[in-house]
Motif scaffolding. Structure first.
Motif, PDB file in Angstrom:
ATOM      1  N   ALA A 125     -10.229 -22.552   8.663  1.00 55.80           N
ATOM      2  CA  ALA A 125      -8.843 -22.953   8.418  1.00 55.80           C
ATOM      3  C   ALA A 125      -8.438 -22.643   6.983  1.00 55.80           C
ATOM      4  O   ALA A 125      -9.213 -22.857   6.049  1.00 55.80           O
ATOM      5  N   PHE A 126      -7.223 -22.147   6.810  1.00 56.82           N
ATOM      6  CA  PHE A 126      -6.735 -21.839   5.475  1.00 56.82           C
ATOM      7  C   PHE A 126      -6.421 -23.124   4.715  1.00 56.82           C
ATOM      8  O   PHE A 126      -6.842 -23.315   3.590  1.00 56.82           O
ATOM      9  N   TYR A 127      -5.647 -23.998   5.360  1.00 56.19           N
ATOM     10  CA  TYR A 127      -5.344 -25.307   4.775  1.00 56.19           C
ATOM     11  C   TYR A 127      -6.246 -26.327   5.452  1.00 56.19           C
ATOM     12  O   TYR A 127      -6.072 -26.641   6.625  1.00 56.19           O
ATOM     13  N   LYS A 128      -7.200 -26.821   4.735  1.00 57.06           N
ATOM     14  CA  LYS A 128      -8.234 -27.694   5.309  1.00 57.06           C
ATOM     15  C   LYS A 128      -7.699 -29.052   5.763  1.00 57.06           C
ATOM     16  O   LYS A 128      -8.353 -29.756   6.510  1.00 57.06           O
ATOM     17  N   THR A 129      -6.505 -29.416   5.309  1.00 59.45           N
ATOM     18  CA  THR A 129      -5.985 -30.752   5.621  1.00 59.45           C
ATOM     19  C   THR A 129      -4.985 -30.771   6.770  1.00 59.45           C
ATOM     20  O   THR A 129      -4.545 -31.841   7.160  1.00 59.45           O
ATOM     21  N   VAL A 130      -4.629 -29.627   7.326  1.00 56.49           N
ATOM     22  CA  VAL A 130      -3.635 -29.615   8.406  1.00 56.49           C
ATOM     23  C   VAL A 130      -4.189 -29.062   9.723  1.00 56.49           C
ATOM     24  O   VAL A 130      -3.445 -28.668  10.604  1.00 56.49           O
ATOM     25  N   TRP A 131      -5.496 -29.058   9.865  1.00 57.41           N
ATOM     26  CA  TRP A 131      -6.102 -28.500  11.074  1.00 57.41           C
ATOM     27  C   TRP A 131      -5.635 -29.214  12.341  1.00 57.41           C
ATOM     28  O   TRP A 131      -5.507 -28.604  13.394  1.00 57.41           O
ATOM     29  N   GLN A 132      -5.339 -30.519  12.254  1.00 55.70           N
ATOM     30  CA  GLN A 132      -4.901 -31.236  13.452  1.00 55.70           C
ATOM     31  C   GLN A 132      -3.541 -30.742  13.945  1.00 55.70           C
ATOM     32  O   GLN A 132      -3.309 -30.673  15.148  1.00 55.70           O
ATOM     33  N   GLN A 133      -2.648 -30.366  13.037  1.00 52.21           N
ATOM     34  CA  GLN A 133      -1.369 -29.816  13.454  1.00 52.21           C
ATOM     35  C   GLN A 133      -1.566 -28.472  14.156  1.00 52.21           C
ATOM     36  O   GLN A 133      -0.943 -28.197  15.190  1.00 52.21           O
ATOM     37  N   SER A 137      -1.187 -22.681  10.483  1.00 53.95           N
ATOM     38  CA  SER A 137      -0.793 -22.845   9.092  1.00 53.95           C
ATOM     39  C   SER A 137      -0.869 -21.539   8.305  1.00 53.95           C
ATOM     40  O   SER A 137      -0.224 -21.391   7.279  1.00 53.95           O
ATOM     41  N   ARG A 138      -1.633 -20.574   8.808  1.00 51.40           N
ATOM     42  CA  ARG A 138      -1.676 -19.261   8.153  1.00 51.40           C
ATOM     43  C   ARG A 138      -2.258 -18.240   9.125  1.00 51.40           C
ATOM     44  O   ARG A 138      -3.323 -18.455   9.710  1.00 51.40           O
ATOM     45  N   SER A 195     -19.097 -31.992  10.595  1.00 50.86           N
ATOM     46  CA  SER A 195     -18.444 -31.961   9.294  1.00 50.86           C
ATOM     47  C   SER A 195     -17.518 -30.752   9.148  1.00 50.86           C
ATOM     48  O   SER A 195     -16.482 -30.847   8.502  1.00 50.86           O
ATOM     49  N   GLU A 196     -17.852 -29.623   9.750  1.00 51.33           N
ATOM     50  CA  GLU A 196     -17.020 -28.423   9.648  1.00 51.33           C
ATOM     51  C   GLU A 196     -16.513 -27.912  10.989  1.00 51.33           C
ATOM     52  O   GLU A 196     -15.630 -27.071  11.037  1.00 51.33           O
ATOM     53  N   THR A 197     -17.079 -28.392  12.076  1.00 56.60           N
ATOM     54  CA  THR A 197     -16.663 -27.993  13.414  1.00 56.60           C
ATOM     55  C   THR A 197     -16.404 -29.262  14.204  1.00 56.60           C
ATOM     56  O   THR A 197     -17.335 -29.965  14.567  1.00 56.60           O
ATOM     57  N   LYS A 198     -15.110 -29.555  14.439  1.00 51.97           N
ATOM     58  CA  LYS A 198     -14.719 -30.854  14.964  1.00 51.97           C
ATOM     59  C   LYS A 198     -14.051 -30.758  16.338  1.00 51.97           C
ATOM     60  O   LYS A 198     -13.012 -30.103  16.469  1.00 51.97           O
ATOM     61  N   PRO A 199     -14.607 -31.424  17.355  1.00 52.74           N
ATOM     62  CA  PRO A 199     -13.896 -31.516  18.632  1.00 52.74           C
ATOM     63  C   PRO A 199     -12.571 -32.248  18.420  1.00 52.74           C
ATOM     64  O   PRO A 199     -12.534 -33.321  17.817  1.00 52.74           O
ATOM     65  N   TYR A 200     -11.493 -31.642  18.890  1.00 50.23           N
ATOM     66  CA  TYR A 200     -10.156 -32.200  18.688  1.00 50.23           C
ATOM     67  C   TYR A 200      -9.631 -32.907  19.938  1.00 50.23           C
ATOM     68  O   TYR A 200      -9.159 -34.029  19.872  1.00 50.23           O
ATOM     69  N   CYS A 201      -9.683 -32.212  21.064  1.00 50.93           N
ATOM     70  CA  CYS A 201      -9.231 -32.807  22.324  1.00 50.93           C
ATOM     71  C   CYS A 201      -9.888 -32.072  23.476  1.00 50.93           C
ATOM     72  O   CYS A 201     -10.510 -31.027  23.290  1.00 50.93           O
ATOM     73  N   ILE A 202      -9.739 -32.648  24.657  1.00 49.40           N
ATOM     74  CA  ILE A 202     -10.218 -32.006  25.883  1.00 49.40           C
ATOM     75  C   ILE A 202      -9.014 -31.879  26.796  1.00 49.40           C
ATOM     76  O   ILE A 202      -8.347 -32.878  27.093  1.00 49.40           O
TER      77      ILE A 202
END
Length: 161
Positions: free
Chosen positions: A84-92, A40-41, A137-144
């Motif tokens: 992350a710059f945009y806190k709401t699009v980290w999953q993308q 995102s940035r 809360s700030e460091t989130k496992p996304y996938c493996i």
């Protein structure tokens, strides 16, 4: 090196692997591919990568995501929301990194599988504990992403168009 059209059209979810080690060099190439994903940035990409080769740790992860257990290596993609710059699009951002990594695995003659973790908080928390993250809360496992050489029969399982 495989042609891009071949890579994109032959990537499959590999769920069974040969008992053969994946080289550190190939793992590094896969990590680099993830880091080349669009974010995102520029300079604010949230991704971090935790490489897991230890059989005990793979087995613990496998208690939550069963397909991890039989892989020679797993890479846990972790989002650092603070960075992350945009806190709401980290999953993308994380999804783009994961796909790049899976495509590079094919390029290297490996197979891979995306094992979803986010957005389920309980699953994210359990995976986090296993890899040493106490607070998601700030460091989130996304996938493996599991990686390895496809087991016999899996290398030719292609989707018919």
């Amino acid at each position: 090196m495989v042609e891009f059209e071949e890579i994109i059209n032959t990537r499959r979810s590999i769920r069974e692997y040969q008992d053969k080690e994946v080289s550190d060099e190939d793992i590094l190439k896969i990590i680099r591919a993830g880091m080349q994903a669009p974010g995102s940035r520029l300079g604010a990409e949230p991704w971090e990568f935790v490489i897991v080769k230890d059989k005990e740790t793979l087995a613990k992860l496998g208690e939550i995501k069963p397909r991890v257990t039989n892989a020679p290596v797993a890479i846990v993609l972790v989002a650092n929301i603070e960075r992350a710059f945009y806190k709401t699009v980290w999953q993308q951002d994380m999804g783009a990194a994961a796909e790049n990594m899976l495509l590079e695995a094919v390029n290297l003659g490996l197979g891979g599988l995306w094992n979803g973790v986010a957005p389920e908080e309980e699953r994210m928390s359990k995976i986090g504990e296993i890899i040493g993250i106490d607070d998601i809360s700030e460091t989130k496992p996304y996938c493996i992403i599991t990686l390895g050489y496809p087991a016999e029969g899996w290398e030719n399982k292609f989707m018919e168009l």
